[in-house]
Design an enzyme around this catalytic site. Structure first.
Site, PDB file in Angstrom:
ATOM      1  N   GLY A 146      54.366  21.878   7.522  1.00  0.00           N
ATOM      2  CA  GLY A 146      55.471  21.170   8.171  1.00  0.00           C
ATOM      3  C   GLY A 146      55.458  19.690   7.825  1.00  0.00           C
ATOM      4  O   GLY A 146      55.092  19.308   6.704  1.00  0.00           O
ATOM      5  N   VAL A 206      47.671  17.004  31.727  1.00  0.00           N
ATOM      6  CA  VAL A 206      46.452  17.753  32.050  1.00  0.00           C
ATOM      7  C   VAL A 206      46.197  17.785  33.562  1.00  0.00           C
ATOM      8  O   VAL A 206      45.972  18.843  34.147  1.00  0.00           O
ATOM      9  CB  VAL A 206      45.231  17.156  31.310  1.00  0.00           C
ATOM     10  CG1 VAL A 206      43.929  17.732  31.840  1.00  0.00           C
ATOM     11  CG2 VAL A 206      45.349  17.435  29.823  1.00  0.00           C
ATOM     12  N   CYS A 248      47.140  14.346  21.266  1.00  0.00           N
ATOM     13  CA  CYS A 248      45.733  14.726  21.087  1.00  0.00           C
ATOM     14  C   CYS A 248      45.235  14.651  19.641  1.00  0.00           C
ATOM     15  O   CYS A 248      44.318  13.892  19.353  1.00  0.00           O
ATOM     16  CB  CYS A 248      45.510  16.119  21.645  1.00  0.00           C
ATOM     17  SG  CYS A 248      45.689  16.147  23.433  1.00  0.00           S
ATOM     18  N   LYS A 302      35.063  19.645  22.184  1.00  0.00           N
ATOM     19  CA  LYS A 302      36.509  19.353  22.250  1.00  0.00           C
ATOM     20  C   LYS A 302      36.984  18.656  20.969  1.00  0.00           C
ATOM     21  O   LYS A 302      38.003  19.007  20.379  1.00  0.00           O
ATOM     22  CB  LYS A 302      36.783  18.492  23.483  1.00  0.00           C
ATOM     23  CG  LYS A 302      38.207  17.990  23.599  1.00  0.00           C
ATOM     24  CD  LYS A 302      39.204  19.111  23.821  1.00  0.00           C
ATOM     25  CE  LYS A 302      40.615  18.601  23.646  1.00  0.00           C
ATOM     26  NZ  LYS A 302      41.624  19.637  23.806  1.00  0.00           N
ATOM     27  N   GLY A 359      51.428  15.822  15.268  1.00  0.00           N
ATOM     28  CA  GLY A 359      51.627  14.665  16.151  1.00  0.00           C
ATOM     29  C   GLY A 359      51.043  14.995  17.508  1.00  0.00           C
ATOM     30  O   GLY A 359      50.087  15.762  17.611  1.00  0.00           O
TER      31      GLY A 359
HETATM   32  N1  NAD Z   1      48.072  16.453  26.855  1.00  0.00           N
HETATM   33  C1  NAD Z   1      47.340  17.435  26.374  1.00  0.00           C
HETATM   34  O1  NAD Z   1      47.850  18.410  25.817  1.00  0.00           O
HETATM   35  C2  NAD Z   1      45.836  17.385  26.517  1.00  0.00           C
HETATM   36  C3  NAD Z   1      45.093  18.556  26.286  1.00  0.00           C
HETATM   37  C4  NAD Z   1      43.722  18.510  26.431  1.00  0.00           C
HETATM   38  C5  NAD Z   1      43.101  17.319  26.756  1.00  0.00           C
HETATM   39  N2  NAD Z   1      43.832  16.182  26.953  1.00  0.00           N
HETATM   40  C6  NAD Z   1      43.133  14.961  27.340  1.00  0.00           C
HETATM   41  O2  NAD Z   1      43.268  14.795  28.740  1.00  0.00           O
HETATM   42  C7  NAD Z   1      43.380  13.403  29.081  1.00  0.00           C
HETATM   43  C8  NAD Z   1      44.671  13.153  29.828  1.00  0.00           C
HETATM   44  O3  NAD Z   1      45.757  13.464  28.966  1.00  0.00           O
HETATM   45  P1  NAD Z   1      47.254  13.599  29.503  1.00  0.00           P
HETATM   46  O4  NAD Z   1      48.067  14.041  28.351  1.00  0.00           O
HETATM   47  O5  NAD Z   1      47.279  14.364  30.764  1.00  0.00           O
HETATM   48  O6  NAD Z   1      47.548  12.060  29.821  1.00  0.00           O
HETATM   49  P2  NAD Z   1      48.822  11.452  30.549  1.00  0.00           P
HETATM   50  O7  NAD Z   1      49.032  10.114  29.953  1.00  0.00           O
HETATM   51  O8  NAD Z   1      49.930  12.448  30.549  1.00  0.00           O
HETATM   52  O9  NAD Z   1      48.342  11.296  32.073  1.00  0.00           O
HETATM   53  C9  NAD Z   1      47.408  10.376  32.523  1.00  0.00           C
HETATM   54  C10 NAD Z   1      47.731  10.025  33.978  1.00  0.00           C
HETATM   55  O10 NAD Z   1      46.691   9.214  34.496  1.00  0.00           O
HETATM   56  C11 NAD Z   1      47.270   8.232  35.342  1.00  0.00           C
HETATM   57  N3  NAD Z   1      46.318   7.149  35.546  1.00  0.00           N
HETATM   58  C12 NAD Z   1      45.997   6.119  34.724  1.00  0.00           C
HETATM   59  N4  NAD Z   1      45.021   5.368  35.284  1.00  0.00           N
HETATM   60  C13 NAD Z   1      44.732   5.924  36.491  1.00  0.00           C
HETATM   61  C14 NAD Z   1      43.806   5.625  37.525  1.00  0.00           C
HETATM   62  N5  NAD Z   1      42.977   4.599  37.425  1.00  0.00           N
HETATM   63  N6  NAD Z   1      43.786   6.409  38.613  1.00  0.00           N
HETATM   64  C15 NAD Z   1      44.626   7.463  38.730  1.00  0.00           C
HETATM   65  N7  NAD Z   1      45.515   7.814  37.763  1.00  0.00           N
HETATM   66  C16 NAD Z   1      45.564   7.047  36.672  1.00  0.00           C
HETATM   67  C17 NAD Z   1      48.547   7.865  34.609  1.00  0.00           C
HETATM   68  O11 NAD Z   1      49.464   7.217  35.490  1.00  0.00           O
HETATM   69  C18 NAD Z   1      49.015   9.234  34.130  1.00  0.00           C
HETATM   70  O12 NAD Z   1      49.840   9.853  35.106  1.00  0.00           O
HETATM   71  C19 NAD Z   1      43.247  12.660  27.750  1.00  0.00           C
HETATM   72  O13 NAD Z   1      41.912  12.317  27.547  1.00  0.00           O
HETATM   73  C20 NAD Z   1      43.674  13.696  26.732  1.00  0.00           C
HETATM   74  O14 NAD Z   1      43.096  13.464  25.475  1.00  0.00           O
HETATM   75  C21 NAD Z   1      45.189  16.205  26.843  1.00  0.00           C
END
Ligand code: NAD
Length: 445
Positions: free
Chosen positions: A254, A11, A261, A205, A258
């Protein structure tokens, strides 16, 4: 505008890059030094179609920068996005320690008015918690905004650049104006920015993801029933999908949902309902159905091999939780690998992007093939776990000649049943007729 993005995962990195693309000055900060070094050297740490071009362009034009230093990142930022993990803690609730920890660190460092925007998926009431933490540690003025992200991995850049809608939860007029200005270039085609209060935005969300997960579990149950009554789920899907009230999308059955999210968000919504003494019965069933659905393909395999697959060799096509991503979090493939290995089977897998991530987790307990056909050599059956495009129209002659026995277990319903008859495969998919030798001699109509 000057923007900071805290957390550069799927994200954060897409958000930062896409905000830079419309001319903003973006500083991304992450605690993972290896990741930050990679990005500073111009390398992408994740696979996301279309991201590379924008990433390089904006780095080159000096609008997109990376640091591990939070103070540097937020110094001149007007808006700070939190794109931090919110994983499930032991009881299924969202773990807010990353978000609240970052909020505290920001509060200590900030020297003027800031808008702190939560992009992470967080339970209702989090904006209040973030506000309280910041208030404790600064005298500066600030606003906390909820701005949940709806991007889908695999099409994340498109989703960010042309969102169906942007949801902004704030009751602060100054923050509202800033976010309206920031998002204006992304909503030029009339797709709305929907402003609301923070709590409604936070719940939006979870409601969206839980509703989508419900659709998946519902269709999986229909598929299971189809198998029992001799109906075809693809026909049923087309039959119901053409009703406007239902819609065509997200009706594919399917081997269970997974990803990072749906599983955690459904669980977290159920948990927060519990905390408010409300039993969200549908969500309990959605989770139960999904857990059972993830077992279905191995059950089919066991039945075919008379409950003995010790020493058998299986080719797996697809490991990622969905196509066009290298993300394997909560992927059905991981559970299937575990079950097959526990039953004494051997596995040769191929995935266009996710193999390095699986290797980090599973190591050399399985073999990784160089391409999809290599995986088939001498395999007792092929299992299809992710619907990558490259698996949709394979060379069936080659598939047939490489497999030891011509058995395909398709968890994604990729192939036409008549074609499977023509090629003489044993073909077992989800919610459709099983193609056997009997079918091949004409019993399948
Ligand atoms: N992946 C998706 O498709 C998606 C879609 C919508 C919402 N979200 C939500 O967005 C959020 C992030 O998801 P994601 O998939 O990007 O997670 P991710 O695990 O890919 O990325 C999180 C990042 O945050 C970093 N991090 C951890 N602690 C930190 C800190 N204190 N300071 C700076 N960086 C730090 C990690 O090193 C990592 O790079 C979650 O709440 C998720 O539910 C994800």
């Amino acid at each position: 505008m000057k923007i900071a993005v805290v957390g550069t995962g799927y994200v954060g990195l897409v958000t930062g890059t896409c905000l830079a693309e419309t001319g903003n000055q973006v500083m991304c900060v992450d605690v993972n030094e290896k990741k930050v070094k990679m990005m500073q050297e111009g390398q992408l740490p994740i696979y996301e179609p279309g991201l590379e071009l924008l990433f390089h362009r904006n780095i080159k034009q000096n609008r997109l920068n990376f640091t591990t230093d939070l103070a540097v990142a937020i110094e001149s930022a007007q808006i700070i996005f939190l794109a931090l993990p919110t994983p499930p803690n032991g009881d299924g609730a969202a773990d807010l320690s990353f978000v609240l920890g970052a909020a505290k660190n920001i509060a200590v460092l900030m020297k003027q008015y800031k808008v702190i925007v939560t992009k992470s998926t967080v339970p209702v009431g989090t904006a209040d918690k973030v506000t309280a933490v910041i208030k404790q540690h600064t005298k500066q003025e600030f606003a906390v905004v909820s701005n949940p992200e709806f991007l889908r991995e695999g099409v994340a850049v498109d989703d960010f650049m042309k969102p169906d809608r942007v949801v902004v939860g704030t009751t602060d007029e100054r923050a509202r104006r800033l976010l309206a200005e920031l998002y204006a270039p992304y909503v030029r085609q009339g797709n709305p920015i929907i402003f609301m209060d923070e709590r409604s935005s936070e719940l939006t969300k979870y409601a969206a993801n839980s509703f989508l997960a419900t659709k998946i579990s519902f269709m999986n149950e229909i598929a299971n029933l189809c198998e029992l009554v001799g109906a075809d789920v693809d026909m049923v899907r087309r039959g119901i999908g053409s009703d406007d009230r239902i819609g065509k999308r997200f009706l594919f059955s399917g081997i269970g949902y997974g990803g990072s999210c749906f599983p955690k968000d459904v669980q977290a919504l159920a948990k927060s309902s519990d905390e408010h003494h409300y039993k969200f019965k549908i969500l309990e069933s959605v989770m139960e159905v999904n857990a059972l659905q993830k077992k279905i393909l191995v059950e089919k395999v066991l039945k075919y091999f008379n409950n003995d697959i010790k020493g058998k060799r299986f080719a797996l096509w697809g490991l990622a939780f969905k196509p066009e991503t290298d993300d394997i979090r909560e992927a059905p493939a991981l559970q299937i690998i575990k079950e097959l290995l526990n039953l004494g089977a051997k596995i040769v897998a191929f995935d266009p992007e996710a193999m390095p991530n699986v290797k980090e987790l599973v190591g050399d307990k399985i073999v990784y093939a160089n391409d999809q056909y290599e995986a088939l050599e001498n395999a007792d059956a092929l299992l299809i776990l992710t619907e990558w495009s490259v698996f949709r129209t394979p060379d069936f002659e080659q598939v047939s000649s490489l497999l030891k026995s011509k058995a395909i277990f398709d968890g994604r319903n990729l192939y036409d049943l008549q074609k499977m008859i023509d090629y003489g495969f044993y073909y077992n998919s989800i919610g459709r007729k099983v193609i056997t030798e009997y079918a091949a001699v004409g019993l399948y109509q």
